[in-house]
Scaffold this active site. Structure first.
Site, PDB file in Angstrom:
ATOM      1  N   CYS A  52      -0.541   5.548   7.442  1.00 44.02           N
ATOM      2  CA  CYS A  52      -1.648   5.698   7.786  1.00 44.02           C
ATOM      3  C   CYS A  52      -1.765   4.872   8.953  1.00 44.02           C
ATOM      4  O   CYS A  52      -1.440   3.933   8.937  1.00 44.02           O
ATOM      5  CB  CYS A  52      -2.673   5.107   6.578  1.00 44.02           C
ATOM      6  SG  CYS A  52      -3.839   4.182   6.949  1.00 44.02           S
ATOM      7  N   CYS A  96      -3.233  -0.414   8.356  1.00 41.03           N
ATOM      8  CA  CYS A  96      -2.417  -1.795   8.971  1.00 41.03           C
ATOM      9  C   CYS A  96      -0.968  -1.400   9.422  1.00 41.03           C
ATOM     10  O   CYS A  96      -0.224  -0.946   8.712  1.00 41.03           O
ATOM     11  CB  CYS A  96      -2.532  -2.670   6.929  1.00 41.03           C
ATOM     12  SG  CYS A  96      -4.055  -2.364   6.040  1.00 41.03           S
ATOM     13  N   CYS A 126     -10.273 -11.322  22.012  1.00 40.29           N
ATOM     14  CA  CYS A 126      -9.495 -10.740  20.760  1.00 40.29           C
ATOM     15  C   CYS A 126      -8.955 -10.379  21.700  1.00 40.29           C
ATOM     16  O   CYS A 126      -7.624  -8.955  21.203  1.00 40.29           O
ATOM     17  CB  CYS A 126     -10.000 -10.237  19.933  1.00 40.29           C
ATOM     18  SG  CYS A 126     -10.892  -8.628  21.007  1.00 40.29           S
ATOM     19  N   GLU A 164     -26.264  -9.628  26.397  1.00 46.88           N
ATOM     20  CA  GLU A 164     -25.180  -8.318  25.852  1.00 46.88           C
ATOM     21  C   GLU A 164     -25.361  -6.624  26.616  1.00 46.88           C
ATOM     22  O   GLU A 164     -26.997  -6.789  27.065  1.00 46.88           O
ATOM     23  CB  GLU A 164     -25.706  -8.218  24.514  1.00 46.88           C
ATOM     24  CG  GLU A 164     -25.885  -6.967  23.436  1.00 46.88           C
ATOM     25  CD  GLU A 164     -24.029  -6.141  23.716  1.00 46.88           C
ATOM     26  OE1 GLU A 164     -23.330  -7.239  23.352  1.00 46.88           O
ATOM     27  OE2 GLU A 164     -23.946  -5.175  23.473  1.00 46.88           O
ATOM     28  N   CYS A 222       0.637  -1.027  -0.135  1.00 53.87           N
ATOM     29  CA  CYS A 222       0.035   0.370  -0.029  1.00 53.87           C
ATOM     30  C   CYS A 222       0.929   1.591  -0.113  1.00 53.87           C
ATOM     31  O   CYS A 222       1.756   1.202   0.787  1.00 53.87           O
ATOM     32  CB  CYS A 222      -0.711   0.090   1.189  1.00 53.87           C
ATOM     33  SG  CYS A 222      -1.789   1.134   1.259  1.00 53.87           S
ATOM     34  N   GLN A 255     -19.808  -9.009  12.646  1.00 51.87           N
ATOM     35  CA  GLN A 255     -18.150  -9.279  12.391  1.00 51.87           C
ATOM     36  C   GLN A 255     -17.485  -8.723  11.109  1.00 51.87           C
ATOM     37  O   GLN A 255     -18.328  -9.108  10.363  1.00 51.87           O
ATOM     38  CB  GLN A 255     -17.756 -10.517  12.451  1.00 51.87           C
ATOM     39  CG  GLN A 255     -17.945 -11.573  13.794  1.00 51.87           C
ATOM     40  CD  GLN A 255     -16.945 -10.989  14.792  1.00 51.87           C
ATOM     41  OE1 GLN A 255     -15.748 -10.954  14.546  1.00 51.87           O
ATOM     42  NE2 GLN A 255     -16.990 -11.934  16.037  1.00 51.87           N
ATOM     43  N   TYR A 309     -21.703 -11.861  26.231  1.00 52.00           N
ATOM     44  CA  TYR A 309     -21.461 -10.454  25.013  1.00 52.00           C
ATOM     45  C   TYR A 309     -21.898 -11.215  23.665  1.00 52.00           C
ATOM     46  O   TYR A 309     -20.542 -11.141  22.675  1.00 52.00           O
ATOM     47  CB  TYR A 309     -20.105 -10.895  25.362  1.00 52.00           C
ATOM     48  CG  TYR A 309     -19.082 -10.568  26.574  1.00 52.00           C
ATOM     49  CD1 TYR A 309     -19.173  -9.150  27.566  1.00 52.00           C
ATOM     50  CD2 TYR A 309     -18.828 -11.737  27.251  1.00 52.00           C
ATOM     51  CE1 TYR A 309     -18.377  -9.817  28.432  1.00 52.00           C
ATOM     52  CE2 TYR A 309     -18.174 -11.904  28.726  1.00 52.00           C
ATOM     53  CZ  TYR A 309     -18.251 -10.240  29.146  1.00 52.00           C
ATOM     54  OH  TYR A 309     -18.330 -10.311  30.408  1.00 52.00           O
ATOM     55  N   ASP A 354     -17.835 -14.176  24.687  1.00 53.59           N
ATOM     56  CA  ASP A 354     -16.835 -13.679  23.462  1.00 53.59           C
ATOM     57  C   ASP A 354     -16.570 -12.648  23.971  1.00 53.59           C
ATOM     58  O   ASP A 354     -16.793 -11.368  23.714  1.00 53.59           O
ATOM     59  CB  ASP A 354     -17.780 -13.723  22.302  1.00 53.59           C
ATOM     60  CG  ASP A 354     -16.600 -13.412  21.087  1.00 53.59           C
ATOM     61  OD1 ASP A 354     -15.916 -12.781  21.194  1.00 53.59           O
ATOM     62  OD2 ASP A 354     -17.056 -12.733  19.590  1.00 53.59           O
TER      63      ASP A 354
HETATM   64  N1  SAH Z   1     -20.160 -12.693  20.008  1.00 56.05           N
HETATM   65  C1  SAH Z   1     -20.064 -11.314  19.107  1.00 56.05           C
HETATM   66  C2  SAH Z   1     -20.013 -10.016  19.432  1.00 56.05           C
HETATM   67  C3  SAH Z   1     -18.688 -10.183  20.832  1.00 56.05           C
HETATM   68  S1  SAH Z   1     -18.087  -8.741  20.768  1.00 56.05           S
HETATM   69  C4  SAH Z   1     -20.308 -11.571  17.482  1.00 56.05           C
HETATM   70  O1  SAH Z   1     -19.483 -12.842  17.290  1.00 56.05           O
HETATM   71  O2  SAH Z   1     -20.948 -11.340  17.030  1.00 56.05           O
HETATM   72  C5  SAH Z   1     -18.108  -7.358  22.571  1.00 56.05           C
HETATM   73  C6  SAH Z   1     -19.133  -7.769  22.873  1.00 56.05           C
HETATM   74  O3  SAH Z   1     -20.045  -7.626  23.945  1.00 56.05           O
HETATM   75  C7  SAH Z   1     -20.353  -6.950  22.560  1.00 56.05           C
HETATM   76  O4  SAH Z   1     -21.165  -6.510  21.288  1.00 56.05           O
HETATM   77  C8  SAH Z   1     -19.539  -4.869  23.172  1.00 56.05           C
HETATM   78  O5  SAH Z   1     -21.026  -4.535  23.112  1.00 56.05           O
HETATM   79  C9  SAH Z   1     -20.536  -6.358  24.896  1.00 56.05           C
HETATM   80  N2  SAH Z   1     -20.335  -5.767  25.829  1.00 56.05           N
HETATM   81  C10 SAH Z   1     -19.527  -5.407  26.407  1.00 56.05           C
HETATM   82  N3  SAH Z   1     -19.159  -5.261  27.478  1.00 56.05           N
HETATM   83  C11 SAH Z   1     -20.524  -6.559  28.204  1.00 56.05           C
HETATM   84  C12 SAH Z   1     -20.463  -6.016  29.450  1.00 56.05           C
HETATM   85  N4  SAH Z   1     -19.927  -6.303  30.716  1.00 56.05           N
HETATM   86  N5  SAH Z   1     -21.999  -6.815  29.680  1.00 56.05           N
HETATM   87  C13 SAH Z   1     -22.092  -7.296  28.283  1.00 56.05           C
HETATM   88  N6  SAH Z   1     -21.817  -7.196  26.958  1.00 56.05           N
HETATM   89  C14 SAH Z   1     -20.703  -6.372  27.347  1.00 56.05           C
END
Ligand code: SAH
Length: 468
Positions: free
Chosen positions: A80, A83, A425, A349, A74, A299, A328, A398
């Site tokens: 930037c 990346c 992550c 969530e 790039c 995602q 989550y 997650d």
């Molecule tokens: N599993 C989903 C998103 C995961 S990202 C997928 O694969 O698409 C993590 C998520 O956790 C986000 O949507 C965020 O809003 C949520 N989050 C963050 N802190 C939180 C909390 N304390 N309790 C509940 N959800 C939370």
């Protein structure tokens, strides 16, 4: 090496990688961490932090280039903020990520580990993102060679991304390689049109100006959503631009506009208005459909999201009789993906809009055995909640980068579901949490998945089963 200010070290050989995409060198027994260098480089650094056993250096010159380096593809690389790792071949990036997962689990987690499965690399290493947001600005980031030239002013309208680490200047992007076309064409055409009409671009310092951001979402289904964000209201100019973009790009299935008078760019508390189409797009993972609005989370790498969810499904080895908790859950995608194989899904969530999307996505896929709850996972997951919704056979968690809370982990240990799948992550917080969970759980599988080629982001899936 004393604590003097402005210590410069020359001829340091970079010998390895560290967490968060940094690399390291050793000097008189001290570890020096730095960004923008790779093992094999010989660098000159200025110390910006200097502790007893370690220091942090800023690379001010690379006097010898590592043999691992390749030429970034790039033209905006290095300037930037997008990346960071194009100087490394993709295979090397994957090796690093794999090793980071191992190191974190071993060092922070002090865990008994099965073999870590080879990281699932992304087939697409360019144009892999389904969503991009570009910024318009009246201040263009000037390149080094432009800086000394008094005829070149920073006050130029630009469209692209924030320069790395610089909040008020925008790199005027020619081709961004992160998303399929017509992403670049759309951004360029908006810019060209606005310049022709002499419309104002957003001024981040004065908080004035009309043209501010654009989000482009391109789905595998062929649907395209574009949301143009304005800093000021000018209805006739706005309608003219939207009409022009709609006609120029008939492939855009839905076009929106949003007024943002706030200082920050976040869409969450704003109100996108539909100009054309139905205001959302439909994306597919396998045969599951997901409705995505301008504010919905999804995602970012669609193909890898599918593989991530397939990985979770494989590790879950479901029989059909299970109650699963999707912690989550965002817009419910993991639970929905597993839905044909389970008796009941319970999703939790924090963001109410995401839960509204999750409920809608469940209906869209004719799923009637899912329940979704808004709230902080730690607060929601109390005894009454488990009593009401049933004991989980499988918990999928997650969390965001911060990981889970100790209180939640204590509750999960008490509930003692047969299986936990922890999607993370951030290998460091995952390792910390797994260490606590290892009181009752054994790790049965570790599978890193690369969601973001050329960036430092690491995604890792770990399966745990209850020790008996
Ligand atoms: N599993 C989903 C998103 C995961 S990202 C997928 O694969 O698409 C993590 C998520 O956790 C986000 O949507 C965020 O809003 C949520 N989050 C963050 N802190 C939180 C909390 N304390 N309790 C509940 N959800 C939370």
């Amino acid at each position: 090496m004393g604590k003097k200010k402005n210590i410069i070290l020359e001829n340091l050989l970079v010998t390895g990688y560290a967490a968060e995409g940094k690399s390291l060198a050793k000097h008189e027994g001290k570890v020096i961490f730095m960004e923008n260098a790779v093992p094999g480089d010989i660098v000159t650094v200025r110390l910006v932090k200097n502790k007893k056993d370690w220091a942090e250096g800023q690379v001010i010159a690379i006097t010898g280039y590592s043999e691992e380096r390749i030429l970034p593809f790039c033209s905006h690389f290095g300037i930037c903020g997008g990346c960071q790792w194009q100087m490394l071949p993709y295979e090397k990036q994957l090796e690093y990520k794999q090793d980071q997962v191992l190191q974190s689990l071993k060092r922070i987690g002090k865990l008994e580990l099965p073999d870590i499965k080879p990281i699932l690399g992304s087939e697409k290493t360019i144009r892999y993102r389904n969503k991009l947001e570009y910024t318009f600005s009246n201040r263009r980031y000037l390149l080094k060679e432009e800086l000394g030239n008094s005829e070149i002013s920073v006050l130029q309208n630009a469209a692209g991304f924030h320069a790395r680490g610089i909040f008020d200047k925008i790199v005027d992007v020619d081709t961004c390689w992160l998303q399929e076309e017509p992403t670049n064409e759309i951004r360029k055409e908006i810019k060209r049109w606005a310049l022709e009409k002499e419309a104002s671009f957003y001024d981040i310092q004065r908080h004035t100006g009309w043209l501010r951001n654009v989000q482009v979402r391109i789905c595998r289904t062929g649907e395209i959503m574009v949301n143009i964000v304005f800093g000021e209201l000018d209805e006739s100019l706005q309608t003219a631009l939207l009409d022009h973009i709609k006609n120029r790009f008939p492939q855009i299935t839905t076009l929106l506009h949003t007024l943002n008078r706030k200082w920050n760019d976040s869409l969450n508390d704003l109100h996108p208005v539909v100009f054309h189409g139905n205001g959302y797009v439909i994306e597919k993972l396998e045969d599951f459909s997901f409705k995505i609005g301008p504010k919905s989370f999804f995602q970012t790498n669609t193909a890898q999201a599918e593989r991530l969810y397939q990985t979770i499904r494989g590790l879950a080895a479901l029989q059909g009789s299970e109650t699963i908790y999707d912690l989550y859950c965002g817009t419910g995608s993991i639970g929905i993906f597993l839905s044909p194989l389970v008796k009941k899904i319970v999703g939790i969530e924090l963001i109410a809009e995401a839960i509204a999307d999750a409920k809608e996505n469940a209906l869209l896929n004719q799923i009637h055995h899912a329940a979704f709850f808004t709230g902080d996972v730690t607060a929601v997951c109390d005894d009454a909640f488990f009593a009401e919704n049933g004991r989980p056979d499988l918990i999928v968690s997650d969390p965001p980068r911060a990981g889970m809370t100790e209180k939640l982990i204590a509750k999960l240990l008490e509930i003692a579901a047969e299986k936990i799948i922890y999607v993370s992550c951030n290998p460091a917080t995952q390792a910390r949490d797994l260490h606590l969970l290892s009181e009752k759980y054994q790790i049965s599988a570790v599978q890193p998945v690369d969601m973001f080629p050329h960036t430092l982001h690491i995604e890792n899936v770990t399966a745990l089963f209850l020790k008996h």
